[in-house]
Write a protein that holds these residues in place. Structure first.
Motif, PDB file in Angstrom:
ATOM      1  N   LYS A 147       0.968  -1.199  -0.144  1.00  0.00           N
ATOM      2  CA  LYS A 147      -0.008  -0.020   0.095  1.00  0.00           C
ATOM      3  C   LYS A 147       0.891   1.429  -0.062  1.00  0.00           C
ATOM      4  N   GLU A 148       1.836   1.257   0.979  1.00  0.00           N
ATOM      5  CA  GLU A 148       2.743   2.582   0.939  1.00  0.00           C
ATOM      6  C   GLU A 148       3.303   2.866  -0.318  1.00  0.00           C
ATOM      7  N   LEU A 149       3.874   1.732  -1.123  1.00  0.00           N
ATOM      8  CA  LEU A 149       4.589   1.711  -2.251  1.00  0.00           C
ATOM      9  C   LEU A 149       3.659   2.187  -3.587  1.00  0.00           C
ATOM     10  N   GLY A 150       2.249   2.187  -3.330  1.00  0.00           N
ATOM     11  CA  GLY A 150       1.397   2.378  -4.306  1.00  0.00           C
ATOM     12  C   GLY A 150       1.513   0.957  -5.388  1.00  0.00           C
ATOM     13  N   ILE A 151       1.755  -0.131  -4.847  1.00  0.00           N
ATOM     14  CA  ILE A 151       2.185  -1.216  -5.813  1.00  0.00           C
ATOM     15  C   ILE A 151       0.596  -1.792  -6.257  1.00  0.00           C
ATOM     16  N   LYS A 152       0.679  -2.073  -7.706  1.00  0.00           N
ATOM     17  CA  LYS A 152      -0.333  -2.631  -8.074  1.00  0.00           C
ATOM     18  C   LYS A 152      -0.001  -3.913  -9.049  1.00  0.00           C
ATOM     19  N   GLY A 153      -0.871  -4.952  -9.032  1.00  0.00           N
ATOM     20  CA  GLY A 153      -0.436  -6.128  -9.978  1.00  0.00           C
ATOM     21  C   GLY A 153      -1.133  -5.599 -11.478  1.00  0.00           C
ATOM     22  N   ASP A 154      -0.531  -6.238 -12.441  1.00  0.00           N
ATOM     23  CA  ASP A 154      -0.840  -5.543 -13.721  1.00  0.00           C
ATOM     24  C   ASP A 154      -1.316  -6.829 -14.763  1.00  0.00           C
ATOM     25  N   GLY A 155      -2.171  -7.820 -13.929  1.00  0.00           N
ATOM     26  CA  GLY A 155      -2.496  -8.742 -14.921  1.00  0.00           C
ATOM     27  C   GLY A 155      -1.418  -9.788 -15.139  1.00  0.00           C
ATOM     28  N   ARG A 156      -0.232  -9.476 -15.452  1.00  0.00           N
ATOM     29  CA  ARG A 156       0.875 -10.695 -15.937  1.00  0.00           C
ATOM     30  C   ARG A 156       1.331 -10.870 -14.539  1.00  0.00           C
ATOM     31  N   PHE A 157       1.833  -9.913 -13.593  1.00  0.00           N
ATOM     32  CA  PHE A 157       2.313 -10.090 -12.487  1.00  0.00           C
ATOM     33  C   PHE A 157       1.623  -9.686 -11.270  1.00  0.00           C
ATOM     34  N   SER A 158       1.625 -10.338 -10.016  1.00  0.00           N
ATOM     35  CA  SER A 158       0.836  -9.937  -8.871  1.00  0.00           C
ATOM     36  C   SER A 158       1.623  -8.599  -8.348  1.00  0.00           C
ATOM     37  N   LYS A 159       0.735  -8.102  -7.345  1.00  0.00           N
ATOM     38  CA  LYS A 159       1.603  -7.096  -6.405  1.00  0.00           C
ATOM     39  C   LYS A 159       2.392  -7.677  -5.596  1.00  0.00           C
ATOM     40  N   GLU A 160       2.340  -8.696  -5.351  1.00  0.00           N
ATOM     41  CA  GLU A 160       3.414  -9.368  -4.635  1.00  0.00           C
ATOM     42  C   GLU A 160       4.939  -9.914  -5.186  1.00  0.00           C
ATOM     43  N   ASP A 161       4.518  -9.983  -6.631  1.00  0.00           N
ATOM     44  CA  ASP A 161       5.748 -10.044  -7.752  1.00  0.00           C
ATOM     45  C   ASP A 161       6.353  -8.816  -7.663  1.00  0.00           C
ATOM     46  N   PHE A 162       5.724  -7.625  -7.584  1.00  0.00           N
ATOM     47  CA  PHE A 162       6.096  -6.363  -7.613  1.00  0.00           C
ATOM     48  C   PHE A 162       6.966  -6.209  -6.501  1.00  0.00           C
ATOM     49  N   LEU A 163       6.380  -6.667  -5.241  1.00  0.00           N
ATOM     50  CA  LEU A 163       7.122  -6.287  -4.097  1.00  0.00           C
ATOM     51  C   LEU A 163       8.260  -7.311  -3.983  1.00  0.00           C
ATOM     52  N   GLN A 164       8.630  -8.103  -4.555  1.00  0.00           N
ATOM     53  CA  GLN A 164       9.917  -8.767  -4.721  1.00  0.00           C
ATOM     54  C   GLN A 164      10.793  -7.822  -5.508  1.00  0.00           C
ATOM     55  N   SER A 165      10.189  -7.079  -6.556  1.00  0.00           N
ATOM     56  CA  SER A 165      11.023  -6.388  -7.289  1.00  0.00           C
ATOM     57  C   SER A 165      11.543  -5.256  -6.318  1.00  0.00           C
ATOM     58  N   TYR A 166      10.700  -4.671  -5.451  1.00  0.00           N
ATOM     59  CA  TYR A 166      11.079  -3.584  -4.645  1.00  0.00           C
ATOM     60  C   TYR A 166      12.165  -4.121  -3.971  1.00  0.00           C
ATOM     61  N   VAL A 167      12.309  -5.353  -3.279  1.00  0.00           N
ATOM     62  CA  VAL A 167      13.362  -6.115  -2.602  1.00  0.00           C
ATOM     63  C   VAL A 167      14.658  -5.792  -3.617  1.00  0.00           C
ATOM     64  N   MET A 168      14.581  -6.534  -4.723  1.00  0.00           N
ATOM     65  CA  MET A 168      15.655  -6.460  -5.500  1.00  0.00           C
ATOM     66  C   MET A 168      16.276  -5.428  -5.811  1.00  0.00           C
ATOM     67  N   ASN A 169      15.489  -4.465  -6.140  1.00  0.00           N
ATOM     68  CA  ASN A 169      15.839  -3.132  -6.581  1.00  0.00           C
ATOM     69  C   ASN A 169      16.556  -2.527  -5.317  1.00  0.00           C
ATOM     70  N   ARG A 170      16.133  -2.681  -4.235  1.00  0.00           N
ATOM     71  CA  ARG A 170      16.518  -1.923  -3.035  1.00  0.00           C
ATOM     72  C   ARG A 170      17.984  -2.434  -3.052  1.00  0.00           C
ATOM     73  N   MET A 171      18.333  -3.737  -2.865  1.00  0.00           N
ATOM     74  CA  MET A 171      19.448  -4.539  -2.611  1.00  0.00           C
ATOM     75  C   MET A 171      20.479  -3.999  -3.894  1.00  0.00           C
ATOM     76  N   ALA A 172      20.017  -3.926  -4.993  1.00  0.00           N
ATOM     77  CA  ALA A 172      20.766  -3.394  -6.289  1.00  0.00           C
ATOM     78  C   ALA A 172      21.388  -2.277  -6.060  1.00  0.00           C
ATOM     79  N   LYS A 173      20.584  -1.357  -5.319  1.00  0.00           N
ATOM     80  CA  LYS A 173      21.100   0.247  -5.007  1.00  0.00           C
ATOM     81  C   LYS A 173      22.370   0.142  -4.101  1.00  0.00           C
ATOM     82  N   VAL A 174      22.000  -0.776  -3.015  1.00  0.00           N
ATOM     83  CA  VAL A 174      23.093  -1.045  -2.090  1.00  0.00           C
ATOM     84  C   VAL A 174      24.544  -1.448  -2.845  1.00  0.00           C
TER      85      VAL A 174
END
Ligand code: ACM
Ligand code: ZN
Length: 711
Positions: free
Chosen positions: A352-379
């Motif tokens: 909710k905080e990140l305003g994540i929505k599913g897009d039909g192909r991927f669920s909102k939880e898939d996008f939550l994983q992207s948030y984790v991966m992108n956050r780690m990639a930044k580090v």
């Protein structure tokens, strides 16, 4: 009579003299050098007096060459700095002569052998080529001080792929540091330069992290291991171990000397159960968790909505980067079930905080994983490194800077290259060296399953033709993986790696357009002598081809017209219906091409015997591999028809489901009935649903059938 015996003695002496020729080096090695030009003229004679001269910066390379010659010939060649000498072996750096890194050239004249490289790595690969060219029997046959002759030649060589990797999983079974060093030696001999070291898993955490000492105090040990392929029985043997940071520094140096970079992998946010056993507050449910004693994919993963868990992952990565100088850091991303996140208030609040929505192909939880991966990639990127992730990280919106490791086939790699990611090809279809390399699995050390003989590795094409030349440039390398669920000892790791590493290095170094497997096997025979020399365990199938007694007796159905009313799953369709009556049995591996695989629908086949014949029995084999979701059939029904349209049932039976106490394997099933004469036979084989004690409970089980017989 006397004359004759004199003649025999003379002939004997002559033969003995010919035998006294020193053995000769052969440059037809693996990987095959790009260009070998044999020159006229005398050979270079290598003797214990030969000196290795090295230019500044190549001292360790000179020592390696001296060590290798000693391994093969039992004599230590002296090494000294190059001062313009015109004899012996000379190692030189000559970047201006090459247009790519790691390239080398060897010039062999009667007086001198010169190895020059674009860089020290190039010289090192030139040394590997020289080493592999040496005749191994010279240890016994050196004569007159000359250990062997090197035919005059010029050899020019460079790699096709900059990234040439092997992976190792010391988590499912711990692999002692000394064995890992031997693995690096094996990689060096095969010109490989990237060691993917998988250091964290559900079943054990293997790297000391100073900020989180419990990771190794608790997380490095499990109190037992499931027996067999995820049955319900466990041993009670405490298993584990870990590498201290001092040990890893030593390993990094050992690898660097061999021009190998170690890529550490911290697999997140899934495959984290060992860490959760130490810090249960970082899981969605709060635990308790144990260091996992089963194989497979745990549903308990890091809680993506928990700031402490995210900071934990960042801190671990930072400490890993303090230790490993690698330009690449692997952050996993594979096999992360979302069932906990779907129910977790913190994860849902984060969505909710990140305003994540599913897009039909991927669920909102898939996008939550992207948030984790992108956050780690930044580090990781903040410290000038790049992340690698398994191809699942494409499911969502991972940043384009991430390198994708394509393991579930090459499709992920294709998609990633099109999106602009760099890609490493490591598909399980060709490069999972934890799979069987023979169909005769009864005579193999048990492993996870699958079938991946050397031939198949050798066939692998890492540059998909569907990609444009520009897109193909994103394929930066090729890698094979060795997971160790069923590989508890290092001898078994070697057995799985050799000789498949020969095929892998041919692809990584050369990626030849034309592949000649028979010629390749001939060159493997030389490598086998090295395995023997170094006491490496290896699989010998390609050296002793076995003839299989693998056909069934011809029966009424053999090679008769056959149609399927229900189709097998596409991936396991192979030659289609005719696989079921081609007379060839299936052996152990479900993906050998001799089994058809059905999922969720029955096998329903109609055989046309071409004329009315009397029959009394139908028989077939099915495969049981419970952890791979493959079970025995639940029922078998036989119907016959005279016209192929109206069928009448002649018999049926039900078959109880295999339990964890039953062994896996290949089983025969048959149904006898009153003799009946008919032209058409329909065989219907149904599958079970997975039972309650299976982790796939609620789903259908697969059925795999190789051959339908009618008697
Ligand atoms: C993998 O084999 N789970 C990357
Ligand atoms: Zn959560």
């Amino acid at each position: 009579m006397k004359k004759l015996s004199l003649f025999i003695i003379a002939a004997f002496i002559m033969t003995a003299c010919t035998k006294q020729q020193p053995p000769v080096a052969d440059y037809d090695i693996i990987p095959q050098p790009k260009e070998v030009r044999l020159d006229d003229g005398k050979p270079f004679e290598l003797s214990p007096k030969t000196v290795i001269h090295y230019e500044a910066g190549l001292k360790r390379e000179a020592q390696f060459l001296s060590e290798y010659v000693n391994d093969i010939m039992g004599c230590v060649l002296k090494t000294q700095e190059y001062q313009g000498q015109t004899d012996g072996i000379v190692l030189k750096l000559s970047p201006a002569d090459f247009d790519q890194a790691e390239a080398y050239e060897i010039s062999i004249t009667p007086k001198q052998v010169t190895i020059k490289g674009a860089d020290a790595a190039g010289v090192f690969y030139g040394i590997q080529t020289l080493r592999k060219s040496l005749p191994i029997p010279s240890l016994q046959r050196g004569v007159g001080g000359i250990q062997c002759q090197l035919p005059s030649a010029t050899i020019k060589d460079h790699p096709n792929f900059a990234y040439r990797g092997m992976h190792l999983d010391p988590c499912r079974h711990f692999i002692p540091l000394d064995s890992v060093k031997v693995y690096l030696d094996m990689m060096a001999m095969h010109n490989m330069n990237q060691f993917h070291f998988h250091l964290s898993e559900d079943q054990g955490w293997r790297i000391e992290i100073k900020q989180y000492p419990e990771l190794t105090e608790i997380g490095a040990y499990r109190n037992g291991t499931v027996i067999g392929h995820n049955g319900n029985l466990y041993d009670t043997i405490r298993h584990g171990g870990y590498y201290t940071q001092d040990e890893l520094r030593d390993l990094i140096k050992y690898a660097a000397e061999r021009h190998i970079n170690i890529i550490p992998e911290i697999d997140l946010p899934g495959h984290m159960q060992a860490a959760l056993a130490c810090y249960p507050q970082m899981g969605c449910t709060g635990g308790p968790y144990e260091v996992w004693r089963r194989w497979g994919v745990s549903e308990d993963v890091l809680c993506a909505g928990n700031e402490e868990a995210m900071q934990f992952a960042e801190n671990v990565l930072n400490e890993v980067m303090d230790l490993f100088p690698s330009p690449y850091i692997h952050i996993g991303g594979d096999e992360c079930p979302k069932v906990r996140w779907e129910k977790c208030p913190k994860c849902q609040a984060k969505i909710k905080e990140l305003g994540i929505k599913g897009d039909g192909r991927f669920s909102k939880e898939d996008f939550l994983q992207s948030y984790v991966m992108n956050r780690m990639a930044k580090v990781v990127e903040a410290r000038g490194r790049r992340v690698i992730g398994w191809d699942e990280i494409l499911e969502g919106n991972v940043s384009e800077t991430a390198i994708i490791m394509s393991w579930r086939g090459i499709e992920g790699g294709i998609e990633a290259a099109r999106k602009g990611h760099d890609v490493i090809m490591a598909p399980s279809s060709h490069l999972y060296f934890d799979y069987y390399q023979s169909e005769d699995i009864a005579n193999e050390p048990p492993c996870i399953g699958g079938y991946l003989p050397v031939e198949r590795v050798y066939e692998f094409q890492p540059l998909p033709e569907v990609l444009s030349p520009e897109e193909q440039k994103h394929i930066i390398g090729v890698q094979a993986n060795i997971w160790t669920e069923y590989i508890a000892h290092f001898w078994h790791v070697q057995y799985m790696a050799l000789p498949r590493m020969e095929a892998l290095t041919e692809i990584q170094w050369n990626n030849p357009k034309e592949r000649d497997f028979e010629a390749f096997v001939e060159r493997c025979k030389k490598m086998r002598q090295f395995y023997e020399l170094y006491h490496y365990t290896y699989a010998d199938h390609i050296f002793n081809p076995q003839v299989w007694a693998d056909t069934v007796e011809t029966n009424l159905a053999t090679r008769k017209p056959i149609t399927l009313r229900e189709q097998p799953v596409e991936k396991y369709t192979y030659g289609g219906a005719k696989v079921l009556n081609d007379g060839e049995l299936g052996h152990g591996a479900y993906n050998s091409g001799r089994w058809l695989g059905f999922y969720g629908s029955p096998l329903d086949a109609v055989l046309d015997l071409e004329q009315p014949v009397e029959m009394r029995k139908v028989r077939f084999h099915a495969l049981v591999n419970k952890s791979a979701w493959i079970y025995n059939p639940s029922s078998l029904k036989v119907l016959v028809s005279d016209d192929g349209e109206t069928f009448r049932e002649v018999g049926q039976k039900t078959i109880p489901i295999s339990t964890w106490e039953d062994r896996d394997g290949i089983f025969a099933y048959e149904l006898e009935f009153e003799p009946v004469a008919a032209r058409f036979v329909e065989v219907v084989i149904k599958g079970h649903d997975l039972p309650e004690d299976h982790n796939g409970f609620g789903n259908p089980a697969w059925i795999f059938v190789d051959e339908l017989e009618v008697w």
